[in-house]
Design an enzyme around this catalytic site. Sequence first.
Site, short mmCIF file in Angstrom:
data_model
loop_
_atom_site.label_atom_id
_atom_site.label_comp_id
_atom_site.label_asym_id
_atom_site.label_seq_id
_atom_site.Cartn_x
_atom_site.Cartn_y
_atom_site.Cartn_z
CG ASP A 131 -0.39 -0.60 2.46
OD1 ASP A 131 0.85 -0.53 2.64
OD2 ASP A 131 -1.16 -1.15 3.26
CG ASN A 143 -9.29 -1.65 11.67
OD1 ASN A 143 -8.34 -2.31 11.25
ND2 ASN A 143 -9.72 -0.55 11.06
CG HIS A 176 -6.09 -2.30 8.62
ND1 HIS A 176 -6.25 -1.03 9.14
CD2 HIS A 176 -4.75 -2.54 8.70
CE1 HIS A 176 -5.08 -0.56 9.49
NE2 HIS A 176 -4.15 -1.44 9.24
CD GLU A 211 -8.86 0.73 7.37
OE1 GLU A 211 -8.94 -0.17 8.23
OE2 GLU A 211 -8.16 1.76 7.54
C1 F6R Z 1 1.31 -1.47 6.10
C2 F6R Z 1 0.00 -2.14 6.16
C3 F6R Z 1 -0.82 -2.10 7.38
C4 F6R Z 1 -0.04 -2.30 8.66
C5 F6R Z 1 -0.97 -2.20 9.88
C6 F6R Z 1 -0.21 -2.37 11.17
O1 F6R Z 1 1.91 -1.65 4.84
O2 F6R Z 1 -0.39 -2.69 5.18
O3 F6R Z 1 -1.81 -3.10 7.29
O4 F6R Z 1 0.58 -3.55 8.63
O5 F6R Z 1 -1.61 -0.96 9.87
O6 F6R Z 1 0.65 -1.29 11.33
P1 F6R Z 1 1.77 -1.29 12.48
O7 F6R Z 1 2.72 -2.37 12.10
O8 F6R Z 1 2.39 0.07 12.39
O9 F6R Z 1 1.07 -1.56 13.75
#
Ligand code: F6R
Length: 248
Positions: free
Chosen positions: A67, A136, A138, A143
């Site tokens: 992403d 959540n 994702h 999401e």
């Molecule tokens: C990042 C991504 C997100 C993160 C998630 C957890 O490329 O795709 O799904 O893996 O938001 O983020 P952290 O690791 O910062 O808790």
Amino acid sequence: MKIFREKDYDAMSRRAAQVIAAEIAHNPACVLGLATGSTPEGAYKYLVDWYEKGFLSFTDVRSVNLDEYVGLSPDHDQSYRYFMRSNLFDHVDIAPENTRVPDGLAADTTAFCAEYDAYIRSLGYVDLQLLGIGRNGHIGFNEPGDCFVKETHVVDLAESTIDANSRFFATRDDVPKQAISMGIGAIMGAKKVLLCASGEEKADAIYNSVRGPITPKCPGSILQLHPNVVLVADEAALSKLIAAGVVK
Ligand code: F6R
């Protein structure tokens, strides 16, 4: 699903890096699906260290990232292209042309998303997809919602995701409200998925992904349908699965 129970963040990072290094050793021209955020930072440090010691090479590796924020240039210090350069790409021998991160500045996002999926298909899909998980549930920036979105697409970030990611920006208002995310189709098309999680705040998302109903309300739950998932998590992130007796 194979589950590795690790003591803490560092042990989780080392184990995750071992899984990635093993993939590269097994298939030096593998396609890695990569993630950003706090979770994989430690694993990338181990990979850089092992590269510097001569234990592995990324010469023939191709990578596609999950992403990118809409509106951030690759040089913005909170863009995911910048993250990948500073945490991994600039420190190993991966060829820049073999790395892809969605283009947050694409003028025609619909065309860009279709091209991104076509590129992933042209590689024969991802060999090893690294995933973190949101509080959540994702994965990528898929999401919670009413359906799983198969293709790469533009996402309106959930308020809880904007809250969580505001720690990286000067103010909450600076956090982009949209991102381009790989869809569930490309994630589920990966031959192997490496899901990583650390910390108590991920315990519900991990429990719901591993043991909850398979529902787009918790996108990570779709991984129950994937035949080859490795979950590497520390005890805090596994705490609900440990309490339920699912993990010893
Ligand atoms: C990042 C991504 C997100 C993160 C998630 C957890 O490329 O795709 O799904 O893996 O938001 O983020 P952290 O690791 O910062 O808790």
